[in-house]
Design a protein around this motif. Structure first.
Motif, PDB file in Angstrom:
ATOM      1  N   ALA A 145       0.833  -1.199   0.000  1.00 28.36           N
ATOM      2  CA  ALA A 145       0.000   0.000   0.000  1.00 28.36           C
ATOM      3  C   ALA A 145       0.868   1.249   0.000  1.00 28.36           C
ATOM      4  CB  ALA A 145      -0.910  -0.004   1.228  1.00 28.36           C
ATOM      5  N   ASP A 146       0.361   2.311  -0.602  1.00 37.70           N
ATOM      6  CA  ASP A 146       1.080   3.581  -0.629  1.00 37.70           C
ATOM      7  C   ASP A 146       1.105   4.198   0.760  1.00 37.70           C
ATOM      8  OD1 ASP A 146       1.496   3.449  -3.395  1.00 37.70           O
ATOM      9  OD2 ASP A 146      -0.479   4.330  -3.805  1.00 37.70           O
ATOM     10  N   LYS A 147       2.263   4.762   1.102  1.00 37.42           N
ATOM     11  CA  LYS A 147       2.420   5.429   2.393  1.00 37.42           C
ATOM     12  C   LYS A 147       1.833   6.846   2.322  1.00 37.42           C
ATOM     13  CE  LYS A 147       6.448   5.255   4.308  1.00 37.42           C
ATOM     14  NZ  LYS A 147       7.935   5.337   4.434  1.00 37.42           N
ATOM     15  N   THR A 148       1.289   7.266   3.478  1.00 37.96           N
ATOM     16  CA  THR A 148       0.736   8.617   3.588  1.00 37.96           C
ATOM     17  C   THR A 148       1.384   9.324   4.765  1.00 37.96           C
ATOM     18  OG1 THR A 148      -1.409   7.954   2.653  1.00 37.96           O
ATOM     19  CG2 THR A 148      -1.346  10.002   3.924  1.00 37.96           C
ATOM     20  N   ALA A 149       1.776  10.561   4.526  1.00 31.17           N
ATOM     21  CA  ALA A 149       2.255  11.427   5.604  1.00 31.17           C
ATOM     22  C   ALA A 149       1.181  12.458   5.908  1.00 31.17           C
ATOM     23  CB  ALA A 149       3.544  12.130   5.198  1.00 31.17           C
ATOM     24  N   VAL A 150       0.889  12.615   7.187  1.00 30.87           N
ATOM     25  CA  VAL A 150      -0.054  13.638   7.638  1.00 30.87           C
ATOM     26  C   VAL A 150       0.751  14.667   8.419  1.00 30.87           C
ATOM     27  CG1 VAL A 150      -2.110  14.138   8.976  1.00 30.87           C
ATOM     28  CG2 VAL A 150      -1.933  11.959   7.747  1.00 30.87           C
ATOM     29  N   VAL A 151       0.750  15.899   7.979  1.00 30.77           N
ATOM     30  CA  VAL A 151       1.510  16.958   8.633  1.00 30.77           C
ATOM     31  C   VAL A 151       0.559  17.740   9.542  1.00 30.77           C
ATOM     32  CG1 VAL A 151       2.961  18.975   8.326  1.00 30.77           C
ATOM     33  CG2 VAL A 151       3.068  17.086   6.665  1.00 30.77           C
ATOM     34  N   GLY A 152       0.731  17.568  10.827  1.00 32.93           N
ATOM     35  CA  GLY A 152      -0.129  18.220  11.806  1.00 32.93           C
ATOM     36  C   GLY A 152      -0.914  17.195  12.585  1.00 32.93           C
ATOM     37  N   LEU A 201       7.984  18.717   1.637  1.00 35.76           N
ATOM     38  CA  LEU A 201       7.209  17.880   0.729  1.00 35.76           C
ATOM     39  C   LEU A 201       8.140  17.023  -0.119  1.00 35.76           C
ATOM     40  CD1 LEU A 201       4.468  17.087  -0.464  1.00 35.76           C
ATOM     41  CD2 LEU A 201       4.659  19.034  -2.039  1.00 35.76           C
ATOM     42  N   GLU A 202       9.232  17.612  -0.588  1.00 35.76           N
ATOM     43  CA  GLU A 202      10.182  16.851  -1.398  1.00 35.76           C
ATOM     44  C   GLU A 202      10.801  15.728  -0.589  1.00 35.76           C
ATOM     45  OE1 GLU A 202      14.222  17.575  -4.095  1.00 35.76           O
ATOM     46  OE2 GLU A 202      13.300  19.242  -2.972  1.00 35.76           O
ATOM     47  N   GLU A 203      11.172  16.043   0.654  1.00 39.58           N
ATOM     48  CA  GLU A 203      11.772  15.011   1.506  1.00 39.58           C
ATOM     49  C   GLU A 203      10.780  13.902   1.811  1.00 39.58           C
ATOM     50  OE1 GLU A 203      15.005  17.638   4.067  1.00 39.58           O
ATOM     51  OE2 GLU A 203      12.896  17.637   4.667  1.00 39.58           O
ATOM     52  N   LEU A 204       9.546  14.262   2.019  1.00 37.13           N
ATOM     53  CA  LEU A 204       8.531  13.232   2.280  1.00 37.13           C
ATOM     54  C   LEU A 204       8.411  12.300   1.076  1.00 37.13           C
ATOM     55  CD1 LEU A 204       5.784  15.381   4.067  1.00 37.13           C
ATOM     56  CD2 LEU A 204       7.165  13.555   5.096  1.00 37.13           C
ATOM     57  N   HIS A 205       8.415  12.868  -0.103  1.00 37.19           N
ATOM     58  CA  HIS A 205       8.347  12.018  -1.295  1.00 37.19           C
ATOM     59  C   HIS A 205       9.589  11.120  -1.388  1.00 37.19           C
ATOM     60  CE1 HIS A 205       4.686  13.667  -2.686  1.00 37.19           C
ATOM     61  NE2 HIS A 205       5.153  14.821  -3.161  1.00 37.19           N
ATOM     62  N   ASN A 206      10.737  11.694  -1.051  1.00 40.70           N
ATOM     63  CA  ASN A 206      11.976  10.912  -1.095  1.00 40.70           C
ATOM     64  C   ASN A 206      11.959   9.777  -0.086  1.00 40.70           C
ATOM     65  OD1 ASN A 206      13.011  12.510  -3.129  1.00 40.70           O
ATOM     66  ND2 ASN A 206      14.096  13.891  -1.726  1.00 40.70           N
ATOM     67  N   GLN A 207      11.206   9.965   1.021  1.00 42.42           N
ATOM     68  CA  GLN A 207      11.100   8.930   2.045  1.00 42.42           C
ATOM     69  C   GLN A 207      10.021   7.907   1.717  1.00 42.42           C
ATOM     70  OE1 GLN A 207      10.686  10.731   5.940  1.00 42.42           O
ATOM     71  NE2 GLN A 207      12.364  12.182   5.573  1.00 42.42           N
ATOM     72  N   LEU A 218      -1.280  20.081  -6.568  1.00 40.46           N
ATOM     73  CA  LEU A 218      -0.179  19.109  -6.552  1.00 40.46           C
ATOM     74  C   LEU A 218      -0.771  17.711  -6.408  1.00 40.46           C
ATOM     75  CD1 LEU A 218       2.352  20.928  -4.186  1.00 40.46           C
ATOM     76  CD2 LEU A 218       2.174  21.034  -6.686  1.00 40.46           C
ATOM     77  N   PRO A 219      -0.460  16.806  -7.287  1.00 45.04           N
ATOM     78  CA  PRO A 219      -1.035  15.456  -7.232  1.00 45.04           C
ATOM     79  C   PRO A 219      -0.750  14.788  -5.892  1.00 45.04           C
ATOM     80  CG  PRO A 219       0.115  15.800  -9.309  1.00 45.04           C
ATOM     81  CD  PRO A 219       0.456  16.965  -8.442  1.00 45.04           C
ATOM     82  N   ASN A 220      -1.787  14.105  -5.375  1.00 46.22           N
ATOM     83  CA  ASN A 220      -1.680  13.319  -4.137  1.00 46.22           C
ATOM     84  C   ASN A 220      -1.320  14.181  -2.928  1.00 46.22           C
ATOM     85  OD1 ASN A 220      -2.067  10.878  -5.684  1.00 46.22           O
ATOM     86  ND2 ASN A 220       0.085  11.041  -6.287  1.00 46.22           N
ATOM     87  N   THR A 221      -1.592  15.469  -3.017  1.00 42.61           N
ATOM     88  CA  THR A 221      -1.317  16.388  -1.905  1.00 42.61           C
ATOM     89  C   THR A 221      -2.633  17.060  -1.507  1.00 42.61           C
ATOM     90  OG1 THR A 221       0.905  16.796  -2.770  1.00 42.61           O
ATOM     91  CG2 THR A 221       0.058  18.348  -1.131  1.00 42.61           C
TER      92      THR A 221
END
Length: 1002
Positions: A541-548, A617-623, A806-809
């Motif tokens: 499954a795709d990972k999701t980051a929630v900021v906040g 956001l870039e780092e999250l994508h890289n992770q 921004l896609p998926n954002t």
């Protein structure tokens, strides 16, 4: 449709009653028939009544079926609707004519029928009650009283039309309608079980021995007396004279209304100056009482007549309307006291003015009777409310003579000044309607859990209320957390929009839905964790980051993790919870409560990374995070512009208070500028700081127009916060906050009065000034990320999914809506999560089809009194299974419940409707049932005179109907298999013809 009512013939009326009861066990929708105590009788006018209560002259005594319905529910005194020389279509009544959402207003004042037609309605009702009392063993056939009401001046009352009416009401035996009643009853004798020819011949044609005089505002005292003398001497009638609250004087009435919160009611002194004056009324009452005694008649006053107020907020059409209901109760009881004191308690008082289950006992025990109702019967439960009242009165000792207990009346007046029931809420009520339009079929809905205006997450409120009422806390909490990841937070500080839609608010107050949610969470939280299975992780499954990690972020983490999705919630704070753990004071919500909601998300598998800023956001994508949800709230604080001086940011103040409640660097006098919930939090927190003597709210509008929730205003008042209203800050120096004094100007489009500068200034002592003037979105942050924003600074996103450019954002919560509520944050989290993976949050909805409808129907019309042990959850009316408010509140019974293939449906009967608009007020939809429900017409002409969708039955035997559907009229044969109509409407028309044919007769 037309607002002209078509009375039902006596034969059709009797047939309707007998057939409906045979089929459904109901009569005009009444399910609980009141049976009087044969040992209880109260004497008046040389007649007897079994209960001293009934409908006032008004919408509930205009048609025969209205009076019959009132009798069936316990009424035994009927003040018939006023007749006057101007009648029928010559009477200028604008429609809609009733607004009874809270206090009542109306713009109609006498019967809309021609006087001869009104007379026939009253005779038919009288005759039918004589039959029903015996047939259904409801009481003594002579145990009820009809009281005429006439107006409005001597010339009109002396007219042949009104004189004929009065004479015929005293003896109907020589009028055609009396013969029609006898002939119809004889024809239908086989349908009765306890009525025979001998009984029919025994029915008295003396319909009324008494009269209530209603006079126009401004009628001179000597003319009122001349009319009363005429009625007493020439007509030999027991006589009541209606008195107005204007007897109290303008200054007293204005002051009283202001003190009780009805300051928005607009009225001036002219009626008070033109109406009957108290100094003229008292000697007149004494003279008329003596005259009545000489003629061995009863005399008294009716309190109260109309209280005219100006139409300022579009409540009804026109310029002036008449106020009634709970707002009239204090004035009415004060008028009763003033007259009773002057006449030593010996004046008979017939009462109407806000009487209800909460004061009826006190009124009666003070010696005030009979008591009539109007506004109370215009609310959901309607006529059935009389049943409860009649039972209370029947349990009391009945007096043998007229005597006001002045001491008890003093107590009634004192209560009217002190009890919250007679005080207007700090905030004027919001609309109770949802945004959807009323469907023709299957309209039952619980507005509390509708997303457009009710619950943003469509929480199945009736389901968890029912479970809690049954003690099934785990079931209730399962329903809650299915859509709501934050049961403790929302159970404590949710803005509860559901409660503003709760139908119970029209009874004794909205259900504490939020409190019941918390009750379920407290009782079943541990059991829920013990019984839940951990979600199975989805492979690849795709990972999701929630900021906040505020309410929106926690909710997104919970929902995604529950679906087996890998999700991480980031927050720079050491504790999750956002404003709930950093800003909102602990006296409003404890940290442990927030932590329990966080633990639910953790249980589902959400990971929390705290104490450091989230990666870019870039780092999250890289992770490896494909999806990113921003839930960072609205933390920017706008500056309060002052000519001089500095203020403290409200969020910084609350954050400091949250960390240290014992340190006070702010001084003894703290002023908070603002009127929202944050301002209330600041003021209440400031009041708790050591050494603080005053914590004051300064706002340019008055309290009623502050944006804070009402309960927050009340809490602040209870904590001792001072409200400095109508002040606009100018400068702050040397311990003084200089403010310009504002005044309330004219009403604006929203119904609020504008704050207008006066050019006058005052000062408020302040050691510290805190600015609580709203929060803003950090627009710059989103722009740096590359997310598009609009000209207001809000993020642009897909309104359904909240995905940005921004896609998926995604952006959820305050950045999407602006400063919003917690439950709206959950709704946003659900929308974003559902775009990432299907969110299965319909697992625990209750099956309404298995509910015995008799159970919720038993609650209709029963108000919960302070001595009741009914719980909050048990108060739920279960509107999603059986609403029927439009049926309840129609005085004329024009909205009818019929059974169509096992499902209850609402049929609107055109000929019984006068377009009063009352059903529109209480329908939960943004619609009017009298316009928008499928309508049964009595003739082709009526159908053509209307725009309603509906039908006229041309040939019942041949199933031929004329139908209007989607503005298309056509004649249809219901025998045909393929018709251009929804099957539900076809089935409805067939049901009317086959099972409810009594609705078709003239």
């Amino acid at each position: 449709m037309s607002d002209i009512m078509h009375p039902i013939s006596i034969e059709a009326l009797l047939n309707w009653i007998l057939e409906e009861f045979k089929r459904n066990g109901t009569i005009f929708g009444v399910r609980k028939l009141f049976k009087a105590d044969p040992k209880k009788q109260l004497a008046l006018f040389n007649e007897t009544m079994e209960t001293p209560v009934g409908p006032a002259a008004g919408p509930h005594t205009q048609l025969a079926q209205n009076i019959i319905t009132a009798y069936l529910t316990g009424s035994r005194f009927f003040e018939l609707k006023t007749v006057q020389i101007i009648d029928g279509e010559d009477l200028p009544v604008e429609k809609p004519c009733i607004n009874a959402r809270d206090e009542g207003y109306n713009v109609e004042w006498s019967t809309e029928l021609r006087v001869p037609d009104a007379y026939e309605e009253y005779v038919k009702a009288w005759f039918v009650l004589k039959l029903l009392s015996r047939e259904f063993d409801l009481g003594d056939p002579d145990g009820f009283i009809f009281n005429m009401s006439v107006g409005y001046d001597l010339q009109g009352i002396l007219s042949p039309k009104i004189q004929t009416y009065i004479d015929n009401m005293q003896d109907a035996s020589k009028t055609p309608v009396w013969d029609e009643c006898l002939n119809a009853a004889r024809k239908l004798l086989p349908k009765f079980t306890r009525i025979n020819e001998k009984y029919l011949e025994s029915i008295s044609p003396r319909v009324s021995h008494s009269i209530t005089l209603s006079t126009l505002h401004g009628t001179p005292a000597d003319e009122i007396e001349r009319i009363a003398v005429h009625l007493l001497v020439d007509k030999h009638l027991n006589t009541f004279i209606k008195c107005n609250p204007t007897l109290l004087g303008y200054d007293f009435a204005r002051k009283t209304m202001n003190e009780l919160g009805f300051d928005y009611m607009a009225f001036d002194a002219h009626h008070f100056e033109e109406d009957l004056q108290f100094e003229d009324a008292v000697p007149m009452m004494k003279r008329l009482q003596g005259l009545a005694d000489h003629h061995q008649l009863d005399f008294g006053v009716k309190i109260t007549n109309t209280f005219p107020v100006e139409i300022k907020r579009g409540e009804l059409p026109g310029d002036e309307m008449y106020m009634s209901g709970r707002s009239l109760f204090p004035l009415s009881t004060m008028a009763a006291k003033k007259l009773s004191d002057a006449l030593d308690g010996k004046l008979q008082i017939s009462y109407s003015g806000g009487a209800d289950i909460f004061n009826i006992k006190d009124l009666f025990e003070a010696g005030i009777w009979p008591i009539t109702l109007a506004t109370n019967l215009l609310k959901p439960g309607s006529y059935q409310r009389i049943h409860q009242i009649a039972n209370v009165l029947a349990s009391l000792d009945y007096p043998t003579h007229v005597q006001i207990d002045l001491q008890k009346l003093d107590a009634v007046v004192a209560k009217s000044k002190q009890q919250a029931r007679y005080q207007k809420s700090v905030k004027l009520p919001e609309t109770s309607k949802i945004e959807e339009k009323l469907p023709l079929l299957d309209c039952y809905v619980a507005p509390c859990h509708q997303g457009t205006g009710g619950c943003p997450i469509h929480q199945d409120v009736p389901a968890y209320l029912r479970y809690v009422s049954e003690g099934k806390y785990l079931n209730a909490l399962q329903v809650i957390v299915d859509k709501n990841p934050l049961p403790f937070i929302t159970g404590t500080i949710c803005a509860h929009p559901c409660e503003t839609k709760c139908t119970r608010q029209f009874y004794e107050g909205a259900i504490d839905i939020r409190g019941v949610k918390l009750e379920a969470a407290q009782h079943a939280y541990d059991e829920l964790l013990a019984t839940m299975d951990k979600p199975v992780k989805k492979e690849n499954a795709d990972k999701t980051a929630v900021v906040g990690a505020g309410p929106a972020g926690i909710s997104a983490g919970y929902l995604l993790a529950r679906e087996g999705m890998p999700v991480t919630v980031f927050d720079k704070a050491d504790k999750p919870g956002g404003v709930c753990t950093q800003i909102v004071p602990e006296f409003r919500i404890a940290g442990e409560s927030v932590e329990k909601d966080v633990d639910l998300a953790r249980f589902m598998g959400a990971e929390f990374k705290l104490g450091q800023a989230a990666p870019s956001l870039e780092e999250l994508h890289n992770q490896g995070y494909k999806n990113v949800i921003y839930a960072i709230g609205a933390w920017k604080h706008p500056n309060l512009r002052l000519e001089k001086g500095e203020t403290i940011n409200s969020l910084e103040f609350l954050k400091a208070y949250r960390q240290d409640t014992e340190n006070n660097p702010y001084g003894e006098h703290i002023v908070i500028v603002g009127g929202g919930n944050t301002a209330m939090d600041c003021a209440r927190a400031a009041k708790r700081l050591p050494g603080v003597k005053t914590a004051s709210i300064v706002y340019r509008r008055n309290k009623r127009n502050m944006p804070a929730d009402e309960e927050e205003l009340v809490f602040a008042e209870q904590d001792g916060v001072l409200f400095q209203e109508l002040l606009s800050p100018v400068s702050f120096e040397n311990g003084e906050l200089k403010c310009e004094v504002m005044a309330l100007g004219e009403y604006d489009a929203s119904g609020r009065r504008r704050p207008v500068p006066t050019g006058k200034f005052t000062t408020v002592h302040a050691d510290t000034v805190i600015a609580a003037v709203g929060e803003k979105i950090d627009t710059a942050f989103y722009q740096q990320v590359g997310i598009d924003t609009d000209d207001r600074g809000y993020v642009k996103s897909n309104p359904e999914t909240l995905e940005t450019n921004l896609p998926n954002t995604y952006v959820i919560g305050d950045a999407h809506r602006g400063p919003a509520t917690i439950v709206e944050a959950i709704a946003d989290a659900t929308a974003a999560a559902n775009d990432i993976v299907e969110v299965h949050n319909h697992n625990f909805e209750r099956d309404d089809h298995n509910i015995n409808l008799a159970v919720p129907r038993q609650k209709r019309g029963v108000l919960v009194t302070p001595d009741s042990d009914t719980t909050q959850a048990e108060r739920c009316l279960e509107c999603s299974t059986v609403c029927e408010s439009c049926v309840d509140v129609c005085p004329n019974r024009a909205n009818v419940v019929i059974n169509v293939n096992g499902n209850p449906q609402i049929l609107h009967v055109d000929r019984m409707c006068n377009e009063c608009g009352n059903c529109e007020t209480f329908c939960p939809y943004a619609s009017a049932p009298y316009k928008d429900k499928f309508t049964l017409f009595n003739s082709e002409a009526d159908l053509h005179d209307s725009t309603n969708q509906g039908f006229y039955v041309k040939d019942p035997a041949g199933l031929q109907v004329l139908v209007r559907y989607n503005n298309d009229e056509q004649v249809l044969d219901l025998n045909n298999a393929n018709l251009p109509l929804p099957q539900g409407l076809i089935d409805m028309m067939l049901a009317v013809i086959r099972n409810y044919s009594y609705t078709l007769a003239n």
